[in-house]
Motif scaffolding. Structure first.
Motif, PDB file in Angstrom:
ATOM      1  N   ARG A 125       0.843  -1.211   0.000  1.00  0.00           N
ATOM      2  CA  ARG A 125       0.000   0.000   0.000  1.00  0.00           C
ATOM      3  C   ARG A 125       0.873   1.254   0.000  1.00  0.00           C
ATOM      4  NH1 ARG A 125      -5.409   0.925   2.073  1.00  0.00           N
ATOM      5  NH2 ARG A 125      -5.678   3.175   2.234  1.00  0.00           N
ATOM      6  N   ARG A 126       1.882   1.276   0.841  1.00  0.00           N
ATOM      7  CA  ARG A 126       2.793   2.424   0.910  1.00  0.00           C
ATOM      8  C   ARG A 126       3.482   2.648  -0.436  1.00  0.00           C
ATOM      9  NH1 ARG A 126       8.567   2.315   3.542  1.00  0.00           N
ATOM     10  NH2 ARG A 126       9.081   4.508   3.515  1.00  0.00           N
ATOM     11  N   ILE A 128       2.438   1.776  -3.497  1.00  0.00           N
ATOM     12  CA  ILE A 128       1.485   2.276  -4.491  1.00  0.00           C
ATOM     13  C   ILE A 128       1.167   3.745  -4.234  1.00  0.00           C
ATOM     14  CG2 ILE A 128      -0.899   2.058  -5.321  1.00  0.00           C
ATOM     15  CD1 ILE A 128      -0.526  -1.003  -4.887  1.00  0.00           C
ATOM     16  N   GLU A 129       0.921   4.109  -2.990  1.00  0.00           N
ATOM     17  CA  GLU A 129       0.616   5.510  -2.673  1.00  0.00           C
ATOM     18  C   GLU A 129       1.810   6.419  -2.954  1.00  0.00           C
ATOM     19  OE1 GLU A 129      -0.751   5.314   1.385  1.00  0.00           O
ATOM     20  OE2 GLU A 129      -2.757   4.658   0.777  1.00  0.00           O
ATOM     21  N   GLY A 130       3.006   5.977  -2.593  1.00  0.00           N
ATOM     22  CA  GLY A 130       4.204   6.781  -2.846  1.00  0.00           C
ATOM     23  C   GLY A 130       4.465   6.981  -4.321  1.00  0.00           C
ATOM     24  N   ALA A 132       2.208   6.869  -6.716  1.00  0.00           N
ATOM     25  CA  ALA A 132       1.167   7.762  -7.254  1.00  0.00           C
ATOM     26  C   ALA A 132       1.511   9.215  -6.949  1.00  0.00           C
ATOM     27  CB  ALA A 132      -0.196   7.390  -6.680  1.00  0.00           C
ATOM     28  N   LYS A 133       1.948   9.501  -5.729  1.00  0.00           N
ATOM     29  CA  LYS A 133       2.321  10.878  -5.363  1.00  0.00           C
ATOM     30  C   LYS A 133       3.526  11.361  -6.157  1.00  0.00           C
ATOM     31  CE  LYS A 133       0.462  10.703  -0.704  1.00  0.00           C
ATOM     32  NZ  LYS A 133       0.776  10.535   0.723  1.00  0.00           N
TER      33      LYS A 133
END
Length: 163
Positions: A125-126, A128-130, A132-133
Motif C-alpha cells: 500500500r505504501r 502504491i501511494e508513494g 502515485a504521489k
C-alpha cells in the motif's frame, strides 16, 4: 507551492487532478485511456525502460507515450547489482520522483517497477501511494515472496493465492 486536489468526474468516474485551478486527468486515468485505445485498435504500445531522469527525457523526446521505470535498470545503473532485492523502496521512489519531475507527464506516462511492494501488504500500500504521489501512471507489483530473487536466476517462489 502547488496544491494538488483529486476529484472524480461525476459522469465518467474518471479521476481528475486540480492543479493551480486547472483540471487534468490523472496519469493513471490517461494510462487507462491509452491502453483502452490500444486494445480497441489491436495495437501494442512500445514501452521502453528508463532508469533515471535523462533516459526518461530521451524516451519522451523520441515520441513514446509510455515508459517503464525498470527495477533491474535502476539497480544495475545505481548499484551495479542485479534486481534481486538490493535496492530499497526509498531508492526506487527517489529515482521515480526524479524521472516524473524531469518529464511532461501529460506527454509521457511512466509505469514504475514496484518490485514485490517492498514487504508485506502494508508495504505494498505504501509503495502504491508513494508512486502515485511521485507522478507515476501505474505500478507493477510482483507476486514473489519477500525478499525476492532475480527472476533470471530460477528458484522463484510466489506468494500463496490465499494471501
Amino acid at each position: 507551492t502547488t496544491n494538488l486536489v483529486f476529484y472524480t468526474h461525476t459522469h465518467t468516474h474518471t479521476p481528475i487532478l486540480m492543479d493551480q485551478g486547472h483540471l487534468h486527468p490523472t496519469p493513471a486515468a490517461r494510462l487507462r485511456t491509452l491502453l483502452d485505445d490500444a486494445r480497441e485498435a489491436s495495437r501494442c504500445e512500445v514501452m521502453p525502460a528508463c532508469h533515471d531522469a535523462l533516459s526518461a527525457r530521451l524516451i519522451e523526446r523520441a515520441g513514446f507515450r509510455v515508459a517503464f521505470m525498470s527495477g533491474f535498470a535502476v539497480s544495475a545503473s545505481g548499484l551495479a547489482l542485479p534486481d534481486a532485492g538490493f535496492i530499497s523502496y526509498g531508492e526506487q521512489l527517489s529515482v521515480g520522483q526524479n524521472i516524473c519531475a524531469a518529464i511532461d507527464t501529460r506527454r509521457l506516462l511512466v509505469i514504475g517497477d514496484g518490485d514485490t511492494g517492498f514487504g508485506g501488504s502494508g508495504n505494498v500500500r505504501r509503495t502504491i501511494e508513494g508512486y502515485a504521489k511521485a507522478g507515476f501512471a501505474g505500478v507493477s507489483i510482483e507476486d514473489q515472496v519477500y525478499p525476492k530473487r532475480c527472476a533470471y536466476s530460477g528458484g522463484v517462489a510466489v506468494v500463496p493465492r490465499e494471501e
